[in-house]
Scaffold this active site. Structure first.
Site, short mmCIF file in Angstrom:
data_model
loop_
_atom_site.label_atom_id
_atom_site.label_comp_id
_atom_site.label_asym_id
_atom_site.label_seq_id
_atom_site.Cartn_x
_atom_site.Cartn_y
_atom_site.Cartn_z
N CYS A 209 -7.29 49.12 -22.94
CA CYS A 209 -6.89 50.13 -21.95
C CYS A 209 -5.80 51.07 -22.48
O CYS A 209 -5.13 51.75 -21.70
CB CYS A 209 -6.41 49.46 -20.67
SG CYS A 209 -7.67 48.41 -19.90
N CYS A 232 0.02 49.30 -13.79
CA CYS A 232 -0.66 48.01 -13.79
C CYS A 232 -0.30 47.16 -12.57
O CYS A 232 -0.92 46.13 -12.33
CB CYS A 232 -0.34 47.25 -15.07
SG CYS A 232 1.41 46.94 -15.31
#
Length: 237
Positions: A209, A232
């Protein structure tokens, strides 16, 4: 703070955070770390993603042997793991290596392969947020390397606050630091830096990511590239 947190505990921590925030609005990173140590003794932890060791170095000067929490998600770049190992050997700290309940293989078996692609929010929850929550339960405060210049979502990050999501005081000791401040400290102190930074990655997370920033984008624009996701979930408050 290894205990069952009571409402009284939380109210006391909230009040302490409010006082600290009011008194230390323009405090330096060193002053913030000293305040943290004076108020919490050994009952706090420093979080690091091992992008660099600036915060680690600062914290170790205030409290040698300080706990440094690293979320080992199972998806990190080899360079990040190497930086973690180097930081642990160079600085007077204690790395608390936090892993999710399941290995990547176990997670793939349970919910399907490459959850980071099909549901990145759930992947972050399982591999970052849940393990962090369990780890922070033993502390009264945590110190992070979050900075206001990282991204628009962090532009108003306070120096001290009460983290409602995790139930403890949160100190963003270098929140006011610019990229120039960081580089100056690194140059003057020979601070360890993840080699990926020199390869064009100013914000480093899990390998699947993390990409290089988009042209004209902020440092975190390479995270979850092409998705609406920008955080996140660790810094929800």
């Amino acid at each position: 703070m290894s205990r069952e947190t009571t409402t009284k505990d939380l109210d006391s921590l909230r009040a302490l955070a409010e006082r600290g925030a009011a008194e230390l609005q323009d405090a330096s990173a060193e002053e913030l770390l000293r305040w943290t140590d004076e108020n919490f003794g050994g009952n706090y932890v420093v979080a690091s993603n091992m992008q660099d060791a600036v915060l680690v170095d600062l914290a170790a000067q205030v409290r040698p042997g300080v706990d440094v929490l690293f979320l080992d998600t199972g998806y990190h770049f080899a360079e990040t793991i190497g930086t973690r190992d180097a930081v642990e050997s160079v600085y007077d700290i204690h790395v608390v290596n936090v892993a999710p309940e399941q290995t990547v293989a176990q997670q793939d078996e349970l919910v399907g392969k490459d959850l980071f692609a099909s549901d990145p929010g759930e992947c972050c929850r399982l591999r970052k947020v849940v393990p962090l929550r369990k780890s922070l339960a033993g502390y009264a405060a945590w110190v992070t390397g979050l900075r206001r210049v990282d991204a628009p979502t962090r532009a108003n990050a306070p120096l001290i606050s009460f983290d409602e999501a995790f139930g403890l005081v949160k100190i963003n000791a270098i929140a006011a630091w610019t990229d120039e401040d960081m580089q100056k400290y690194i140059d003057e102190h020979g601070t360890l830096v993840n080699p990926l930074v020199d390869e064009g990655y100013p914000s480093i997370g899990c390998a699947p990511c993390t990409a290089k920033p988009v042209l004209g984008g902020d440092a975190r624009s390479g995270r979850w590239q092409g998705l609406a996701k920008t955080e996140c979930g660790l810094h929800a408050s």
